[in-house]
Design a protein around this motif. Structure first.
Motif, PDB file in Angstrom:
ATOM      1  N   ASN A  14       2.737  60.481 111.347  1.00 16.76           N
ATOM      2  CA  ASN A  14       2.277  61.261 110.181  1.00 16.76           C
ATOM      3  C   ASN A  14       2.806  62.691 110.184  1.00 16.76           C
ATOM      4  N   GLY A  15       4.078  62.855 110.545  1.00 17.65           N
ATOM      5  CA  GLY A  15       4.718  64.164 110.493  1.00 17.65           C
ATOM      6  C   GLY A  15       4.241  65.147 111.537  1.00 17.65           C
ATOM      7  N   GLY A  16       3.562  64.683 112.578  1.00 16.40           N
ATOM      8  CA  GLY A  16       3.074  65.565 113.635  1.00 16.40           C
ATOM      9  C   GLY A  16       4.156  65.982 114.606  1.00 16.40           C
ATOM     10  N   ALA A  17       3.744  66.403 115.780  1.00 15.78           N
ATOM     11  CA  ALA A  17       4.692  66.860 116.803  1.00 15.78           C
ATOM     12  C   ALA A  17       5.445  65.669 117.393  1.00 15.78           C
ATOM     13  N   TRP A  18       6.695  65.923 117.756  1.00 14.04           N
ATOM     14  CA  TRP A  18       7.499  64.885 118.404  1.00 14.04           C
ATOM     15  C   TRP A  18       7.038  64.726 119.851  1.00 14.04           C
ATOM     16  N   SER A  19       6.978  63.488 120.303  1.00 14.07           N
ATOM     17  CA  SER A  19       6.685  63.202 121.709  1.00 14.07           C
ATOM     18  C   SER A  19       7.780  62.322 122.275  1.00 14.07           C
ATOM     19  N   TRP A  20       8.047  62.495 123.553  1.00 17.94           N
ATOM     20  CA  TRP A  20       9.131  61.754 124.196  1.00 17.94           C
ATOM     21  C   TRP A  20       8.733  60.307 124.444  1.00 17.94           C
ATOM     22  N   TRP A  21       9.648  59.407 124.099  1.00 19.68           N
ATOM     23  CA  TRP A  21       9.481  57.994 124.424  1.00 19.68           C
ATOM     24  C   TRP A  21      10.394  57.643 125.595  1.00 19.68           C
ATOM     25  N   SER A  22      11.584  58.252 125.630  1.00 18.63           N
ATOM     26  CA  SER A  22      12.497  58.024 126.754  1.00 18.63           C
ATOM     27  C   SER A  22      13.423  59.223 126.896  1.00 18.63           C
TER      28      SER A  22
END
Length: 273
Positions: free
Chosen positions: A224-232
Motif C-alpha cells: 500500500n505504498g509504504g516503506a520498502w523492505s528487503w526481501w533479498s
C-alpha cells in the motif's frame, strides 16, 4: 602508465579539426533547437550509431567524463582558443588525473564549427570526425568503454566547440532487468488471498571491454505504498511467489548487480489485490 600516456597524447593531440557548416552535408533542423545537454546526448547517440554500423558495442556515458568534456569546451569557448592544451598548460590527462578517475586508456577529440543550430552543429562535428582517419579511429575503437561529451559556445568567434573524451576504465555500469508479463489473476470473493508468481530476466550490461559480469539480484517489497523492505540482498533466482491479499496493493522491485558492486535501476512490478 606514463609511457602509454605519452604515446596516446601524441596520437590524439595531432587529431584536431575545425570545420565550418558549408560543404559538409548539414541537415536542416525542422524542429526547435536542442538545449546544450540535449545536444551533448545527441552527439553520444550519433557516435554510437557510427559504432553500430560496424557491429560494435556502444560506449557508455560516464558522468565524470561528461563534466570534464564540458569543462574543456567551456575553457576553449571562454578563452577563445582551440587546442588540446589549455593556456594554463593542462590537458585532458591532467584533468582526469586530478579528478581521481581510474583509467587504463584515454583519448580526446575536439571540433569547432559555426552551424546555425546545436542539432546541426552535432551533425557537422560528427561528420568531420568520421571523415578524419585519426578521429574516426578513436570513435570506432574497441579500446574504450566510456565516453563523455561536452559542448560550449564561443559567442565572440561565433562557433560551437565540441569535446569528446573516450576512456578505458573499470566497469561502473549496473546490470539490466526486465519483468516477464504478469499472469492474469483475480481474487474471488470466497478467497482471502492469491499466490502470484513474478518472474524476470536480467544480467550485466556488456561493455566494449572490462565487463565485470553478473553477480546477483536484489529484491524489495512494499504494501500500500509504504516503506520498502528487503526481501533479498542477493539471489540468482529469477522468480518469486508473493501472497497478494484481497484489498491490498503490493509493489515488488528488483535490480541486477555485477561483480564490481554496480547495481542497475530498480524495476517495479505492481500487484493489486
Amino acid at each position: 602508465m606514463s609511457r602509454f600516456l605519452r604515446h596516446l597524447a601524441s596520437l590524439t593531440f595531432a587529431a584536431v579539426i575545425a570545420l565550418g557548416a558549408a560543404g559538409v552535408g548539414v541537415p536542416s533542423a525542422a524542429a526547435a533547437d536542442l538545449s546544450i545537454g540535449e545536444a551533448e546526448m545527441e552527439m553520444v547517440r550519433l557516435l554510437n550509431r557510427e559504432r553500430a554500423k560496424l557491429g560494435l558495442l556502444p560506449v557508455r556515458v560516464d558522468s565524470r567524463l561528461m563534466a570534464i568534456a564540458r569543462e574543456r569546451s567551456t575553457d576553449m569557448a571562454t578563452k577563445h582558443y582551440f587546442s588540446h592544451t589549455q593556456p594554463d598548460g593542462r590537458n585532458v590527462f591532467d584533468l582526469v588525473i586530478a579528478a581521481n578517475i581510474k583509467w587504463y586508456g584515454l583519448a580526446e577529440i575536439i571540433a569547432a564549427n559555426n552551424a546555425s543550430t546545436l542539432a546541426d552543429s552535432a551533425a557537422v562535428a560528427r561528420n568531420g570526425w568520421m571523415l578524419s582517419p585519426g578521429h574516426r579511429s578513436v570513435v570506432v575503437s574497441n579500446s574504450y568503454n566510456y565516453v563523455g561529451v561536452g559542448l560550449a559556445i564561443d559567442t565572440v568567434k561565433n562557433r560551437k566547440i565540441w569535446t569528446a573524451v573516450f576512456m578505458k576504465g573499470p566497469d561502473r555500469t549496473g546490470g539490466w532487468l526486465k519483468f516477464n508479463p504478469l499472469p492474469a489473476f483475480s481474487i474471488a470473493s470466497s478467497e482471502r488471498y492469491r499466490t502470484v508468481k513474478v518472474s524476470w530476466a536480467g544480467g550485466d550490461v556488456q561493455l566494449v571491454v572490462l565487463t565485470s559480469g553478473f553477480r546477483h539480484y536484489q529484491i524489495q517489497v512494499r504494501t500500500n505504498g509504504g516503506a520498502w523492505s528487503w526481501w533479498s540482498y542477493g539471489t540468482t533466482a529469477t522468480e518469486r511467489s508473493i501472497r497478494v491479499w484481497r484489498g491490498y496493493n503490493y509493489d515488488l522491485r528488483v535490480r541486477a548487480c555485477d561483480k564490481a558492486g554496480n547495481c542497475g535501476a530498480w524495476q517495479v512490478q505492481h500487484l493489486k489485490g
